[in-house]
Structure formats: C-alpha cells, structure tokens
Design an enzyme around this catalytic site. Structure first.
Site, PDB file in Angstrom:
ATOM      1  N   ARG B  28      41.802  39.386  40.174  1.00 53.97           N
ATOM      2  CA  ARG B  28      42.010  40.567  41.031  1.00 53.97           C
ATOM      3  C   ARG B  28      42.030  41.848  40.205  1.00 53.97           C
ATOM      4  NH1 ARG B  28      48.388  41.116  42.271  1.00 53.97           N
ATOM      5  NH2 ARG B  28      49.154  39.794  40.588  1.00 53.97           N
ATOM      6  N   GLU B  76      44.232  42.925  60.151  1.00 58.01           N
ATOM      7  CA  GLU B  76      43.051  42.360  59.499  1.00 58.01           C
ATOM      8  C   GLU B  76      41.848  42.287  60.436  1.00 58.01           C
ATOM      9  OE1 GLU B  76      46.071  40.949  59.628  1.00 58.01           O
ATOM     10  OE2 GLU B  76      46.778  41.343  57.598  1.00 58.01           O
ATOM     11  N   ASP B 135      55.729  32.691  46.880  1.00 61.17           N
ATOM     12  CA  ASP B 135      55.652  33.097  48.294  1.00 61.17           C
ATOM     13  C   ASP B 135      55.500  31.897  49.234  1.00 61.17           C
ATOM     14  OD1 ASP B 135      56.132  35.758  48.068  1.00 61.17           O
ATOM     15  OD2 ASP B 135      54.037  36.394  48.181  1.00 61.17           O
ATOM     16  N   ARG B 185      45.692  35.414  42.227  1.00 65.35           N
ATOM     17  CA  ARG B 185      46.795  36.291  41.839  1.00 65.35           C
ATOM     18  C   ARG B 185      47.101  36.163  40.347  1.00 65.35           C
ATOM     19  NH1 ARG B 185      52.506  34.997  41.446  1.00 65.35           N
ATOM     20  NH2 ARG B 185      53.697  36.928  41.343  1.00 65.35           N
TER      21      ARG B 185
END
Lengths: 280, 331
Positions: B28, B76, B135, B185
């Site tokens: 990213r 989105e 998460d 990530r």
C-alpha cells in the site's frame, strides 16, 4: 469542431406530438416483445421527451462527441422509453424497435451501453445511475466542459440506499451541472410505494439532503420546460425535479394499474391504446 | 501499455544479496508513492477513497492534487458508481478502500457500472487477507479474488512486493478497462529482481522445478522461495512461479510448470475456493491434469491476532509449504 445536433424543439404542441409518437412506439415495442415494463415507460415519457428534444445537445452520428449533454436512465426497466427516444433522435434505424428483448438484439431488456453507442452506461440494477451521473458531472467540471447531465430515477428506486449516498455526494461537491428527476408515479411492483416502503415526504427529504427541489405535474409540458430551465439556472447546488406522474399515463386502462408495471400489452390492447393516444 | 516483452519465461537475474538488502515495504505504501508520481505525469488520473485515505495511502495524492481527489465518505457503492462516471468522461479513476468493502460492499456496482459497462476504472484495494491482523475477520478479505475473478472484463492482479506494485500501477494506467489490484497492510519483503517489469497476464518464473512447482501470488511468493530453498537442501527440486496476474492466468507458464514436475502446489493469502488455487485447478483439470495441493484459508473466516500468528494458524507459511510438498511426494 462542427457541432451537429438535432434542432431543439421549443414549441410545446410539437413536443406533445413527439411524446404521443414515443408512447405509441413504446407500446409497439412491448407488444412485439411480449414482455417488458409498460407502466414506468409511459409515466416518464413526457419528462424524458422534454429533456432529449428541447434541452439536450447531442449528435447521433458522433455519439461520443465530448461536448454532448449526458442522459442516464437510472430506472433501467423503462428501457423501451429510452429506445423509442433514441430511434426518434436517429441513433439507430427505426425498424430496430421491432427487436426489443430478442436474442442478439441491441435492444436488451435493460439498457446496455455496449450494444448501443449513445447509451452512456448500462443500467437495470436500481439505485446506481445517480452515482454515475455525479461522476460524469465531476469529470466535465474538471475539464471546464459546459455539458449537462440528466438522470431519471423511479420513486420506488429511491428506496435503494445508494441513491442517498449519491444525493449526499451531489450536494457535498456542489454539483450544479446535473439535473435529477424522480418519476414519482407512486407505484412499484408489489403495490403502492407508500404501502411497500414509504418514501414520503420526498420533497422534504431531497431538500434536507441539500438539493434544490422543484415539484411539478410530470405530464404538463409547460411545467416540465419551466422546471428544466430553472434547474439550469440554479448554481452551487444540485437540482431535482419531483415529477408527479401517473403510471401507464396516456392509456386509460393502464393508468394507475400496478399489474402493468412489468406486463406488455396484448395486440388487442395495443390497438385500443393507439387509438386513445392519437385522440388524446 | 508498457514496452513489449519477450514471451519466453524470464528467469531471475540472481543478485540475491542486493534483493535481500532492501527493507520490507507494504504494497500500500508503494501504491501511494506510485499515485503521487502518476499525478504529476498524468492529469487524467483521478483518485477516489471511502474515508480510508490514510490507510490506503491515497492521502499523499489527495494533499498534492486536491482537485482530482474525491473522498466519498463511508459509501463504497457510490464511490464505484462515481468512479465509473468519471471514467466515462475520459478520466482514469483509481478507487481505493479496504478489499473487503471494495469488492464485497460494492460488488453489484462493480458488476453493472464497471464490468458490464466496461468502464476504465482501476480498483486498488488494500488490507486484503488475514495479515490485516488484529481488526479480525470482518476486515479480512479472503474471498475478494473469487468475487472479482468471476466478473467478465475484469483483470485481477496480486503484486508480490513494493516494486511489483509500482510497476503494476504504472502499467494499468494505460490498460483500458476494469482492473482489480489486491494490496496488503503489512510490510512484505522485496522479492522481485531490480530489472523486473510487470506485464499483464505474464507470470514471473524464479525457477521451474522438476519435482514440484509452487505457484504463488502476493505475500506467499517470498514463502514459496524460502520453501524451495529448504527443499533444495533435501534434494527436492522445487520451482517457484509468481502468478501475479490471476486473471487472465498465464496458462503457458502453468502448463510448462505442470509438465515439468507433475505436481503443483498453490499458495495464497485467500480462500482456496475461487482464488489462485481455484484458477490453477480449473485450468489444469481441463488441460493437463496433475495432482494439485492448495494452501490458503480452508473455507473459513479469519480472526484477530498478529499477522504472523494468523499466517501460522492458517498454514500459510514456508514451513507448511515444505510439509505439504513432502507429504504429496510420498504418495
């Protein structure tokens, strides 16, 4: 660049005559196809005719002309209306309308941009057209292109959450080169909109979302033209026209009949309907 | 499109020491860097994000080119439709959010206004797979490749490292039509050689093995290479193929690998259903049936934990690739 656009029609009576022709062609297509959406094609006919033939600049010989005004039929099930208008405008030969919903015909059950240049984006799954219209309007603004974007939604379609996401976007980005229309015919497949999933107060909702809202009789050509002019003059915010309409408008035995949402006329009904429209 | 490259399989220009010197970089971050450079060069590039620009790294572009950046809020579906509209006025939109929201939340919008309408939209999603970590499952896309691969007109790309990501972004900006790029990530080791240049639909061959070939994509490419080294010490010739374009699949390379070893192992940070393993099996079953073992999540959701713990839990490790291959070779 040579700009070739169809002469715009300003005469109200002439527009009404075009709308009659469009209605007859819608019913012809549906009767030939044996299926399709009658009620919602007829309810939006007057507004769509006014937008295409009195407001929009376009060139059927060069459908990708970059300064063209854009039209998105978010309520894609009213495809026969779009096809009848585009045939009348000269995008494809009139005889093509005999092939609605037939295998390998460009006239798909719902509008498909791959098959017909001049259809800006494919629609049919409801709630998506306004987002695409916003994107086009933003793109045109980045290019300082003065072209306008029009988008017709159904009233039942505004039950889709994405419509309200898009409504926020239009206001947030102060998109004023866009005019949205809600074809407020108050019926959807399962019954009256207010019984299935109420959307009222529709005027106040759009206003609360930051839009300039104009409510009109969606079958009164003079009111429609006035509203479209007003939409063009409003700056700094998007405009939505709530066109209060009658589902199946123009044919007495289709009007306000929920059962004609997705049913095509029989040959007998077609013959009767044409007489009514011609005499109307 | 980038310059034409030879259709012959490229092999690694082994300068391992140089590659390994480079610090791990998240794909990213490479995306954010590539976008910034593209912003300078290409006035037609616009970027959309759904309230995650700090995480997807589109924020650099947003700050430098505010007129061409559209934050769509947590919406989105609207983001995808708006991107399609921008594409229809000649812009090249890059639309980014987490992979789970990009492909799941907005799947029908991608289907209708991007793929069916064949608009020039680049979907670049970050935070794919279980290395999202703490998460947990709600944020770990393990089905996104399957969702995107099933759509006509869609190209699906999973870069292995930062350099490949930059090369991918600089290539797809000139490729007309819908593209899905899957980024992560976590920081990932640099695995691709310095002179590597991405070509859509072309796998990168590190080595074709005689005993087994490991077909990997994304973070598993590094694991595959480590596994091949371990196996090599035990006298097993394991090849490694970076299948960064999952659709269209590089069938020619896959066929060569299958013919050479007669055993294929796929490794991905995705469900074994419908992803790289699925794509490889579909092709081989019809064209050159050989035994295939699929490493990836086994029809399950992820959970919270550190990326390393989760990879171990799901068997997405060099060690498990080694074990799987040894087991398969016994039979």
């Amino acid at each position: 660049m040579t700009v070739m656009t169809k002469g715009k029609i300003t005469d109200v009576q002439e527009l009404k005559n075009v709308a009659k022709k469009i209605r007859i062609n819608i019913l012809h297509m549906l009767t030939q196809a044996g299926s399709g959406h009658t009620g919602g094609s007829l309810s939006a006919a007057d507004v769509a005719v006014a937008i295409y033939f009195s407001k929009m600049s376009f060139n059927p010989d060069n459908p990708k002309w970059e300064n063209r005004d854009r039209f998105i039929l978010s309520k894609g099930h009213a495809a026969p209306l779009l096809y009848a208008i585009m045939a009348e405008a000269g995008y494809f030969p009139m005889e093509t309308i005999n092939n609605l919903r037939k295998v390998e015909s460009p006239l798909q059950g719902h509008p498909c941009c791959k098959h017909i240049p001049g259809i800006e984006v494919s629609t049919g799954s409801l709630g998506q057209g306004l987002s695409v219209a916003n994107g086009m309007a933003l793109g045109l603004r980045l290019d300082n292109n003065p072209a306008k974007v029009y988008c017709i939604m159904g009233d039942g379609e505004t039950q889709e959450g994405q419509i309200w996401e898009a409504a926020m976007t239009s206001a947030h980005y102060k998109i004023d080169n866009l005019c949205a229309v809600v074809d407020n015919n108050e019926l959807q497949i399962d019954g009256p909109v207010e019984e299935v999933m109420g959307i009222q107060p529709i005027h106040d909702k759009w206003e609360a979302f930051g839009w300039h809202v104009i409510s009109i009789d969606g079958h009164d050509m003079e009111e429609i033209l006035k509203a479209l002019d007003e939409a063009e003059s409003v700056k700094g915010k998007p405009t939505v026209i709530i066109a209060n309409t009658t589902k199946g408008k123009g044919v007495s035995f289709f009007e306000d009949k929920v059962e004609y949402h997705g049913v095509a006329p029989s040959q007998e009904e077609f013959d009767k309907a044409v007489k009514e429209i011609r005499n109307g | 499109m980038g310059e034409a490259q030879s259709t012959e399989h490229r092999t690694q220009n082994t300068d391992k020491s140089r590659t390994e010197e480079k610090k791990p970089v998240a794909t990213r971050d490479a995306y954010g860097k590539a976008l910034l450079e593209l912003g300078e060069k290409r006035p037609d590039v616009v970027v959309l994000d759904a309230d995650l620009s700090g995480s997807t790294k589109t924020i650099g572009f947003a700050k430098k080119f505010p007129d061409r950046f559209f934050n769509m809020g947590i919406a989105e579906q609207d983001m995808i439709g708006t991107a399609a509209g921008l594409a229809l006025t000649g812009k090249v939109p890059f639309a980014s959010t987490f992979a789970v929201f990009e492909t799941g939340r907005a799947w029908d919008q991608i289907r209708l206004t991007v793929c069916y309408s064949n608009t020039n939209v680049k979907l670049v999603a970050t935070h794919s797979g279980i290395t999202v970590g703490e998460d947990g499952a709600s944020h770990q896309a393990l089905e996104d490749i399957a969702l995107m691969r099933a759509l006509p007109n869609m190209t699906v790309i999973v870069p292995a490292d930062a350099a490949e990501t930059e090369s991918v972004i600089n290539t797809i900006v000139d490729q007309k039509g819908p593209v899905y790029v899957r980024l992560g990530r976590a920081k990932v080791p640099c695995v691709m050689p310095d002179d590597y240049k991405f070509t859509p639909g072309k796998a990168f061959v590190f080595h074709i093995g005689k005993d087994v070939n490991i077909v990997a994509a994304g973070i598993t490419v590094d694991m595959a290479r480590k596994a091949a080294e371990i196996l090599s010490e035990e006298g097993i010739d394991a090849g490694v193929v970076n299948m960064s374009t999952i659709k269209p699949l590089d069938e020619e390379t896959l066929l060569t690998a299958a013919q050479s070893s007669g055993l294929i192992v796929t490794a991905e940070e995705h469900s074994v259903i419908g992803g790289l393993g699925g794509a490889v099996c579909e092709f081989l079953a019809e064209n050159y049936p050989v035994p295939v073992k699929r490493i990836g999540t086994q029809d399950s959701f992820g959970c919270s934990g550190s990326p390393a713990e989760l990879l171990k839990l799901h068997g997405i490790t060099a060690e498990n690739i080694v074990e799987t291959i040894k087991e398969a070779l016994k039979k």
